[in-house]
Enzyme design. Structure first.
Site, PDB file in Angstrom:
ATOM      1  CG  HIS A 123      -1.927  -1.073   1.226  1.00 17.75           C
ATOM      2  ND1 HIS A 123      -2.800  -1.280   2.253  1.00 17.75           N
ATOM      3  CD2 HIS A 123      -2.227  -2.018   0.295  1.00 17.75           C
ATOM      4  CE1 HIS A 123      -3.591  -2.308   1.986  1.00 17.75           C
ATOM      5  NE2 HIS A 123      -3.259  -2.778   0.801  1.00 17.75           N
TER       6      HIS A 123
ATOM      7  CB  CYS B 298      -4.364  -0.187   8.129  1.00 19.59           C
ATOM      8  SG  CYS B 298      -2.685   0.221   7.641  1.00 19.59           S
TER       9      CYS B 298
END
Lengths: 665, 665
Positions: free
Chosen positions: B471, B647
């Site tokens: 990510h 997250c």
């Protein structure tokens, strides 16, 4: 492609790096400094040039062995570059010395440099020759001043042994195959071998893999070999680095024409990869990119010179073909008959295919577009046309049903026009469609999308669904003239026909009979008076005239035409049970045009003084333009089956002299 | 839309025609003349204006009752227009008289005219008000000086009873529903009723049918009714003509956002249809067109003010949520916990959705983009977010497999930037991808296509595949500042970490221990000396630094940043068996940003003098920028599961004040 590349110096350390000629390496001096350092000095070899860039100040060139000391500020970076390729690995170096307060040296940081030249080259200036590192090679622009390399779709078939066209095949069988392709050269310059852990790879984006193919020519002892290195299932290729100054030849082919999901642009990259140690992945440290545009498929209007004329030989058209032969001979082109074993009883040559071509600075060849309509002629284009330097392309819908509007009698192209200042040097494509208001018939989407995507002949959608057969060539065509305008647009016109008939009636010719010697179904005697007194027919033709006028108005606007550019040919229609129009007598506008020679459906109009007044009228309109009219009897073999002369034939023409990449869409 | 409309006069005949105000009718005088006519004269009523256009000459206005006689030349046409709507059918007329040699009249041709005004109107100047017949209504352009109406996708859900969002529904339940829609007005002016055989229809092109919906508001005695008149399965709608000056209100909604096969532009037409007699089809004689652009989906960068903060409540994160609550209160926004029955054990709130919004001159509301990743949170966006003035959109691949790169921790957006003179006032979208050379992981195509198609936040593809989770938010984020630049870019930096550790070692802190009180798997004692002497770790982090530097160089170029705009936060990574990187200690850059308040993963760095030197370093970098650092213990609940603070959370933010239609993509 990238800006400066970041390199991490470290005090007490000597690192090694490759420096690609023409790029900059930027190294953060402050970050590399030991604790306590307040200033630094730079020394470097002759082959390197170093600039010191302090935050917010202009860069200052530093001489190779300067004794200058710079204050150590945050954000101070060295910009390192090389102008000469190295002959040996690490033959250049840059050393940074750090000094404490008072100027005593604390520590050093250094980098050994190897200069290497890498450039991926193409014919970006479109002169047919691959130049060296063209600054525009990574972009593509249209127009006379434009730039960017061009690819051909190798949709022809050089070898008789391959199953389909060359682009479906990853093998190259002959030099001829390479001649369709665009040359691409990878130029490298540097030491005999690359330092440990470096490699050069050529690659394409995953979404271009089905659009481009790249071949490499090997020269082993036993003749040449052509190796497929990039394309489907081959996203990248590791290049063999051969030291010194080297040029590697590659050949690039397009695999498909532009389409609604493909702009036509493809890019090819070369990267220099670096790895630190076994088991640690690569990182690219330099990338060079070239861009190609795949050449579009281009249609050829009636006004271009004919090359080959195709017609189906049927049991019932022997005489017709004889007449055509004379016409073709006069026009000085060639007649190609398609025989029964291949036409399988299908006579509509116009509807099965459309002739066009494709063009690049290095090459051009004809390409036939196969319509989704599949009659008996289905096999003809692949079996008889596809071959060396003759391409083939097809678009078929997956699910949609096919209608008569998908036949290519419904696909035409105008001569070059200028519309309100905007030029269309290759003309505009004409597609017959229906009013959006009606849930009527339209040409299938995949074909329309394909035509729009070619960009260089911006399509115009007309209204042809009012006709039973529904083809644009039933009401409009274009003929070449030698005057300033270069062409005229011919349109079917009930109004012109009624005007003519009324005049003849006034002249006392009301009893003149039509359809003399006509072999169609209509048997009763038809006179001018009968036609004019048939109110139903009058009304239906008023409606037809309005449908034609709608198209006439659209064409005047979209092609920038005036009344003087239009010739109205007499025509009559009647409506069938579905309210769709069919010609009342052979429709003269649906003619075949071979330069100055016109093959016109014999209209069987009212005969007076031994002459058909429709033929006479047509001659009087067209012959002054320098055209020769030849009226062909075609009732039994074509008109009687709802087609005309043109529907039974097709003409392959000379391509435009104009280069499509000079267009600005 | 069209140029002049052709009308067929005929000698000895009086025809009737409608003339739409603002258009021209052109009538071919020569074609209408009787045999023997050599000149003609024109008479007309006051309400009509007539110009005589002879071939190749300027048009000449002809006075209503002029006695002037014109020579009858081929190509001579009358251009007829009306400026006033008729109060009665056929209340105006034009008469053409034809004269023979010597001037004696032969015959006449005439047309009765009814003037009618028709205009389809929208808010083409984007001031929230529908103006009258805007000359630009049929086209759309970007920028401050641009024009063209705008549609919202009614992807919210006004009524709790409807199954999905409003655009999946052809019913309107409330006035609120209409407030999302753009107003469109059909203005007509004319006699009490239209002449026999005319009708007015509203219609859309077949390919826009699934992209736009049009509603009409009826006012019968029993309250209002909203009728769906155009859209799926409804290509056209016959409009009720009410005489005099009338305004019909329509309401238009978008059904889907721009995408790779949809530019965002839709057009709506109104046509005046004419039919000659029963059983003969219609022909359109006038068409007016309006164009809308569907408003894009827009992302909101960290630098915008937070509104709502979402976090999943799990069995193991009670304390974490308490800390977050304090942070959220400080920042003055609201914390929304997502409980077990809806998160179903899935804590990765950041990865399931991306918050954004859509915006038109008349309205704006938030829209959540649902990622193809479907964990336990699958139902959350539809069940908890979709609602009145809260939209929902999703893109999922049909066949492709989903990877970790499809989670929206891999989808970010930069603050507004200017790059080499080009402005991105809404920032640029950042997508994590892999090198094209490697057959690595990429975000699935349908989502990338969707993001590119929105146009106003031109995406930049970065390289995140080197990470195990992959990510972009693992190595880059943006924080707001109050200085001229308005923001800084924070990047994870092993180099910065090693520099810090080496300094500490020099200062004699080499034995300082990391991971004190750390609840992760790692149990043996780790000191600065141990870390610095681990050659394997050093080498792996050199590689990681190069991957980050590649992205750093791309970001500097694509966002127009300099070294001063970047802050390097200390970080360390290690490579797993697949050679992919995972954080060595909690990764501080993966923080949550609420205005000036930062929730940063507690790094558990080497403690000296009772303080973690990583926290200290981070404070010293960020607090001078006016930011407040709060370090959150999250090892057990997030870091230990390969995620960090960010997250596990997601933030809905204020939209931009800037209007997207002022962008020039």
């Amino acid at each position: 492609m990238l800006g400066d590349r970041t390199l991490r110096l470290q005090h007490g350390n000597r690192i090694e790096a490759l420096c690609v000629l023409g790029t900059h390496i930027s190294a953060d001096v402050y970050g590399a400094a030991p604790a306590g350092a307040v200033s630094f000095g730079v020394k470097h070899t002759e082959g390197v040039s170093v600039e010191v860039a302090c935050r917010g100040q202009a860069e200052v060139e530093s001489a190779p062995s300067s004794r200058m000391q710079w204050p150590l500020d945050e954000g101070t970076v060295l910009r390192i570059s090389m102008s000469q390729a190295s002959t040996e690995v690490n033959d250049n170096k840059v050393t940074v010395s750090f000094y404490a307060e008072g100027g005593q040296p604390i520590n050093q940081a250094g980098v050994f440099l190897t200069g290497i030249g890498i450039s991926l080259d193409v014919d970006a200036d479109r002169d047919g020759v691959v130049e060296k590192n063209n600054p525009n090679k990574a972009s593509w622009t249209w127009g006379l001043e434009g730039h960017g390399a061009i690819l051909l779709v190798s949709c022809d078939k050089e070898s008789p042994f391959t199953p389909a066209s060359d682009c479906d095949d990853e093998r190259v069988f002959s030099k001829e195959d390479l001649l369709d392709m665009s040359r691409m050269v990878l130029r490298t310059k540097g030491p005999q071998r690359l330092p440990q852990g470096y490699e050069i790879v050529l690659y394409i984006p995953v979404f271009d893999a089905d659009k481009v193919g790249v071949f490499y020519v090997q020269n082993p002892f036993f003749g040449q070999r052509y190796v497929h290195v990039l394309g489907r299932r081959k996203l990248y290729h590791t290049v063999q680095y051969t030291g010194g100054a080297a040029e590697l030849d590659f050949f690039v082919e397009g695999l498909c024409f532009p389409d609604d999901t493909f702009s036509g642009l493809v890019s090819i990259h070369v990267s220099l990869l670096e790895t630190l140690a076994e088991g640690i992945p690569h990182t690219p440290i330099f990338t060079d990119t070239v861009v190609f545009r795949v050449a579009p498929w281009i249609m050829t209007p009636n006004t271009l010179a004919p090359v080959n004329v195709f017609v189906c030989s049927m049991k019932d058209n022997y005489l017709f073909i004889k007449e055509i032969k004379n016409l073709v001979n006069k026009a000085g082109c060639e007649l190609k008959a398609c025989f029964g074993y291949i036409n399988r009883g299908d006579r509509w040559m116009q509807d099965e295919i459309e002739f066009g071509y494709t063009h690049a600075p290095h090459k051009s060849f004809p390409v036939v577009l196969d319509s989704p309509r599949d009659g008996g002629l289905e096999q003809f284009p692949i079996k008889e046309l596809l071959g060396p330097d003759f391409g083939y392309v097809i678009r078929e819908p997956l699910f949609e049903a096919i209608t008569s509007l998908d036949s290519f009698g419904n696909l035409e192209v105008s001569p070059p026009v200028t519309v309100a200042g905007k030029e269309y040097p290759l003309g505009r494509i004409l597609i017959g469609s229906s009013f959006p208001t009606a849930a009527g018939r339209r040409m299938t989407r995949v074909v329309r999308d394909f035509l729009y995507a070619q960009q260089v002949q911006a399509p115009v959608e007309l209204y042809s669904d009012w006709l039973s057969v529904g083809h644009v060539d039933e009401f409009v065509t274009f003929v070449p003239t030698s005057d300033a305008k270069r062409f005229r647009m011919l349109m079917a016109s009930p109004a012109a026909c009624y005007k003519l008939f009324r005049e003849k009636q006034k002249e006392g010719q009301g009893e003149a009979t039509m359809f003399k010697g006509y072999l169609g179904t209509d048997t009763k005697r038809v006179t001018i008076n009968k036609v004019l007194s048939n109110d139903n027919l009058v009304q239906q033709n008023q409606y037809v005239q309005r449908c034609i006028d709608w198209n006439r108005d659209v064409l005047k606007k979209e092609l920038g035409l005036t009344e003087e550019d239009i010739v109205d040919l007499p025509a009559l229609f009647k409506l069938d049970k579905q309210g769709k129009a069919v010609p009342y007598f052979p429709n003269m506008v649906t003619m075949i045009i071979l330069a100055k020679d016109l093959g016109i459906p014999k209209p069987f109009g009212p005969v007076m003084g031994g002459e058909c007044c429709l033929e006479r009228q047509t001659r009087s309109l067209l012959e002054p333009l320098g055209l020769r009219c030849c009226f062909l009897e075609e009732v039994a073999s074509y008109h009687g089956r709802l087609g005309e002369v043109r529907c039974g034939m097709n003409v392959q023409r000379q391509p435009f002299a104009f280069k499509w990449w000079h267009v600005t869409p």
